[in-house]
Enzyme design. Structure first.
Site, PDB file in Angstrom:
ATOM      1  N   SER A  32       5.380  -2.232   1.804  1.00 28.34           N
ATOM      2  CA  SER A  32       6.077  -2.495   0.716  1.00 28.34           C
ATOM      3  C   SER A  32       7.217  -1.532   0.303  1.00 28.34           C
ATOM      4  CB  SER A  32       5.089  -2.955  -0.411  1.00 28.34           C
ATOM      5  OG  SER A  32       4.543  -1.844  -0.857  1.00 28.34           O
ATOM      6  N   ARG A  68      -1.460  15.640  18.978  1.00 25.56           N
ATOM      7  CA  ARG A  68      -0.386  15.405  18.052  1.00 25.56           C
ATOM      8  C   ARG A  68       1.031  15.960  18.320  1.00 25.56           C
ATOM      9  NH1 ARG A  68      -2.602  13.794  13.226  1.00 25.56           N
ATOM     10  NH2 ARG A  68      -4.788  13.918  13.043  1.00 25.56           N
ATOM     11  N   HIS A 109       3.819   9.631  -2.447  1.00 24.87           N
ATOM     12  CA  HIS A 109       2.367   9.758  -2.449  1.00 24.87           C
ATOM     13  C   HIS A 109       2.038   8.997  -3.850  1.00 24.87           C
ATOM     14  CE1 HIS A 109      -1.372  11.547  -2.124  1.00 24.87           C
ATOM     15  NE2 HIS A 109      -1.424  12.050  -3.378  1.00 24.87           N
ATOM     16  N   ASP A 119       1.173  16.856   1.220  1.00 23.93           N
ATOM     17  CA  ASP A 119       1.460  16.418  -0.016  1.00 23.93           C
ATOM     18  C   ASP A 119       1.772  17.686  -1.065  1.00 23.93           C
ATOM     19  OD1 ASP A 119       0.666  14.063   0.526  1.00 23.93           O
ATOM     20  OD2 ASP A 119      -1.306  14.049   0.022  1.00 23.93           O
TER      21      ASP A 119
HETATM   22  C1  GAR Z   1       1.520   3.418  -0.855  1.00 17.79           C
HETATM   23  O1  GAR Z   1       1.018   3.348  -1.974  1.00 17.79           O
HETATM   24  C2  GAR Z   1       1.894   4.857  -0.342  1.00 17.79           C
HETATM   25  O2  GAR Z   1       2.302   5.589  -1.746  1.00 17.79           O
HETATM   26  C3  GAR Z   1       0.738   5.266   0.091  1.00 17.79           C
HETATM   27  O3  GAR Z   1       0.326   4.548   0.992  1.00 17.79           O
HETATM   28  C4  GAR Z   1       0.668   2.958   0.445  1.00 17.79           C
HETATM   29  C5  GAR Z   1       1.341   2.497   1.478  1.00 17.79           C
HETATM   30  O4  GAR Z   1       1.967   1.064   1.034  1.00 17.79           O
HETATM   31  N1  GAR Z   1       0.927   6.426   0.684  1.00 17.79           N
HETATM   32  C6  GAR Z   1      -0.035   7.649   1.090  1.00 17.79           C
HETATM   33  O5  GAR Z   1      -1.163   7.285   0.632  1.00 17.79           O
HETATM   34  C7  GAR Z   1       0.428   8.452   2.013  1.00 17.79           C
HETATM   35  N2  GAR Z   1      -0.835   9.686   1.738  1.00 17.79           N
HETATM   36  P1  GAR Z   1       3.222   0.272   1.633  1.00 17.79           P
HETATM   37  O6  GAR Z   1       2.883   0.153   3.019  1.00 17.79           O
HETATM   38  O7  GAR Z   1       2.946  -1.119   1.048  1.00 17.79           O
HETATM   39  O8  GAR Z   1       4.516   1.075   1.350  1.00 17.79           O
END
Ligand code: GAR
Length: 217
Positions: free
Chosen positions: A15, A68, A112, A148
């Site tokens: 998203s 990795r 984040h 982060d």
């Molecule tokens: C989002 O909330 C992003 O901030 C988080 O994952 C979600 C992805 O949603 N990211 C993390 O937690 C990174 N550590 P999305 O695929 O709908 O953008």
């Protein structure tokens, strides 16, 4: 104006990626989404990218076992092949090696779902609730090898309501994410963000306050 070629790296629904794609539809936006890359072949965001006519790539981390560095090298090869200038991590749930990160100094950003430096890592919304935080939110920052931890570019805040539950809080934070990520990418693509002593300084026109980036609910 030459638009910066951006790769968005995803692992799931995408998203935030979609918010960047929408922003980049404006011809005055200083970045174009040139590539969406996923480490998971089944990431829902890949379909969204394709339906917007954006090139996609999959580098399946399961094919690299515990190596990795080899996975990161494969990602890097795709980015170079696509002449990528900036990388935006958008729900990309893989830790990246320092060797990879060091190839994108101040050219790779991440979103984040918390007000860093609070609540690094996973389960940020539940941890904010458990801690009794009164405000919560999201952060876009430059990526450094430590997770982060890079210089903060833009943050957006939400109030935590009495009786909030994780899903409701996550939904409000996500709405903030969709506002701040296009803004942060714009600032970086315009070369308006300088890092001094580990902090971002923004040149030019004022950037909205975190509160101003908060949806009305
Ligand atoms: C989002 O909330 C992003 O901030 C988080 O994952 C979600 C992805 O949603 N990211 C993390 O937690 C990174 N550590 P999305 O695929 O709908 O953008």
């Amino acid at each position: 104006m030459s638009r910066k070629r951006v790769a968005v790296l995803i692992s799931g629904r995408g998203s935030n990626m979609a918010a960047l794609i929408e922003a980049a539809k404006d011809k005055n936006y200083p970045a174009e989404i040139a590539l969406v890359l996923s480490n998971r072949p089944d990431a829902g965001g890949l379909d969204t990218a394709k339906s917007n006519g954006i090139a996609t790539a999959v580098v399946d981390h399961t094919k690299y076992g515990k190596d990795r560095a080899a996975f990161d090298a494969a990602v890097q090869a795709v980015l170079v092949q696509n002449k990528i200038e900036l990388v935006a991590l958008a729900g990309f749930m893989r830790l990246l090696t320092a060797g990879f990160v060091d190839q994108w100094p101040e050219r790779m950003i991440n979103i984040h779902p918390a007000l860093l430096p609070a609540f690094k890592g996973l389960d940020t919304h539940q941890r904010a609730l458990d801690a009794g935080a009164k405000v919560h939110g999201a952060t876009v920052h430059f990526v450094v090898p430590e997770m982060d931890a890079g210089p903060i570019i833009v943050q957006g805040a939400v109030n935590v309501h009495a009786g909030d539950i994780e899903a409701a809080l996550a939904k409000r934070v996500l709405a903030v994410e969709h506002r701040i990520y296009p803004l942060a990418l714009k600032l970086v693509a315009e070369d308006r963000v300088r890092v001094a002593n580990g902090r971002c300084l923004i040149d030019g026109a004022p950037v909205p306050d975190a509160g101003a980036l908060t949806p009305s609910d």
